[in-house]
Scaffold this motif. Structure first.
Motif, PDB file in Angstrom:
ATOM      1  N   LEU A  89       0.825  -1.213   0.000  1.00  0.00           N
ATOM      2  CA  LEU A  89       0.000   0.000   0.000  1.00  0.00           C
ATOM      3  C   LEU A  89       0.860   1.263   0.000  1.00  0.00           C
ATOM      4  O   LEU A  89       0.493   2.268  -0.618  1.00  0.00           O
ATOM      5  CB  LEU A  89      -0.953  -0.014   1.191  1.00  0.00           C
ATOM      6  N   ALA A  90       1.996   1.213   0.677  1.00  0.00           N
ATOM      7  CA  ALA A  90       2.899   2.368   0.663  1.00  0.00           C
ATOM      8  C   ALA A  90       3.447   2.600  -0.738  1.00  0.00           C
ATOM      9  O   ALA A  90       3.515   3.749  -1.204  1.00  0.00           O
ATOM     10  CB  ALA A  90       4.035   2.164   1.658  1.00  0.00           C
ATOM     11  N   LEU A  91       3.837   1.536  -1.418  1.00  0.00           N
ATOM     12  CA  LEU A  91       4.328   1.676  -2.796  1.00  0.00           C
ATOM     13  C   LEU A  91       3.240   2.189  -3.730  1.00  0.00           C
ATOM     14  O   LEU A  91       3.499   3.032  -4.607  1.00  0.00           O
ATOM     15  CB  LEU A  91       4.888   0.348  -3.298  1.00  0.00           C
ATOM     16  N   ALA A  96       0.982   6.634  -6.829  1.00  0.00           N
ATOM     17  CA  ALA A  96      -0.138   7.537  -7.120  1.00  0.00           C
ATOM     18  C   ALA A  96       0.238   8.985  -6.834  1.00  0.00           C
ATOM     19  O   ALA A  96      -0.152   9.899  -7.581  1.00  0.00           O
ATOM     20  CB  ALA A  96      -1.348   7.129  -6.286  1.00  0.00           C
ATOM     21  N   SER A  97       1.012   9.199  -5.777  1.00  0.00           N
ATOM     22  CA  SER A  97       1.453  10.564  -5.456  1.00  0.00           C
ATOM     23  C   SER A  97       2.335  11.125  -6.563  1.00  0.00           C
ATOM     24  O   SER A  97       2.197  12.294  -6.959  1.00  0.00           O
ATOM     25  CB  SER A  97       2.209  10.543  -4.126  1.00  0.00           C
ATOM     26  N   THR A  98       3.215  10.291  -7.068  1.00  0.00           N
ATOM     27  CA  THR A  98       4.098  10.732  -8.154  1.00  0.00           C
ATOM     28  C   THR A  98       3.307  11.035  -9.420  1.00  0.00           C
ATOM     29  O   THR A  98       3.544  12.054 -10.091  1.00  0.00           O
ATOM     30  CB  THR A  98       5.160   9.647  -8.439  1.00  0.00           C
ATOM     31  N   LEU A 115       1.050  11.264   2.280  1.00  0.00           N
ATOM     32  CA  LEU A 115       0.797  11.066   3.704  1.00  0.00           C
ATOM     33  C   LEU A 115       0.216   9.668   3.963  1.00  0.00           C
ATOM     34  O   LEU A 115       0.621   8.982   4.911  1.00  0.00           O
ATOM     35  CB  LEU A 115      -0.152  12.144   4.229  1.00  0.00           C
ATOM     36  N   GLY A 116      -0.696   9.236   3.119  1.00  0.00           N
ATOM     37  CA  GLY A 116      -1.261   7.886   3.247  1.00  0.00           C
ATOM     38  C   GLY A 116      -0.199   6.814   3.067  1.00  0.00           C
ATOM     39  O   GLY A 116      -0.186   5.801   3.779  1.00  0.00           O
ATOM     40  N   GLY A 142      -4.400   4.894   6.581  1.00  0.00           N
ATOM     41  CA  GLY A 142      -3.623   5.319   5.416  1.00  0.00           C
ATOM     42  C   GLY A 142      -4.429   5.252   4.126  1.00  0.00           C
ATOM     43  O   GLY A 142      -4.380   6.177   3.302  1.00  0.00           O
ATOM     44  N   VAL A 143      -5.183   4.190   3.953  1.00  0.00           N
ATOM     45  CA  VAL A 143      -6.006   4.059   2.742  1.00  0.00           C
ATOM     46  C   VAL A 143      -7.125   5.103   2.751  1.00  0.00           C
ATOM     47  O   VAL A 143      -7.464   5.673   1.704  1.00  0.00           O
ATOM     48  CB  VAL A 143      -6.567   2.618   2.630  1.00  0.00           C
TER      49      VAL A 143
END
Length: 153
Positions: A89-91, A96-98, A115-116, A142-143
């Motif tokens: 989920l972090a990856l 998605a942030s990128t 942040l998530g 986080g999700v």
């Protein structure tokens, strides 16, 4: 199963063959055993044994249950699950942030994904240390932060 031994079961069968007045039921003269009384056809098969038990044909399932019920094994599996889920989920959040940062989305969207992703990475760390309940709640949080950030797009 009541836990009775074989001798008590055979006594119970004999008691059932008696009538309530104490007289014995009609027993064929050539009946040698109680099975012959219950199955006068004499074909050697008990009518109650017509159904097959699938557990008899397989290997002992207690061997598999010992591995599944071992508390150390369960804890190890929970730690691995929390750690791997948190990392994935972090990856996904970082990717998605990128992608959102390079697009025309408001700055709040990639920040929410980042942040998530950080919260999920913390959950992965805590999960690997054995804090699986806290890791689960952090993964959910986080999700939810990522989903909330996506609503601003």
């Amino acid at each position: 199963m009541s836990g009775r031994g074989d001798s008590e079961i055979s006594e119970t069968r004999k008691e059932r063959s008696e009538t309530p007045e104490g007289d014995h039921a009609e027993v064929p003269a050539d009946a040698e055993t109680l099975d012959d009384v219950q199955n006068p056809a004499g074909d050697g098969e008990d009518p109650a044994e017509d159904t097959e038990d699938p557990a008899e044909d397989t290997e002992d399932p207690a061997d598999d249950e010992e591995d599944l019920d071992d508390p150390a094994q369960v804890a190890r599996r929970a730690r691995w699950t929390a750690a791997v889920t948190g990392v994935l989920l972090a990856l996904a959040g970082l990717a998605a942030s990128t992608l959102r940062a390079t697009g025309s989305a408001p700055a709040l969207v990639p920040a929410a994904y980042g942040l998530g992703a950080a919260v999920c990475a913390l959950a992965a760390f805590l999960g690997s240390r054995g804090r699986t309940r806290r890791a689960l709640w952090l993964l959910v949080t986080g999700v939810m932060v990522m989903a909330l950030g996506d609503q601003f797009d």
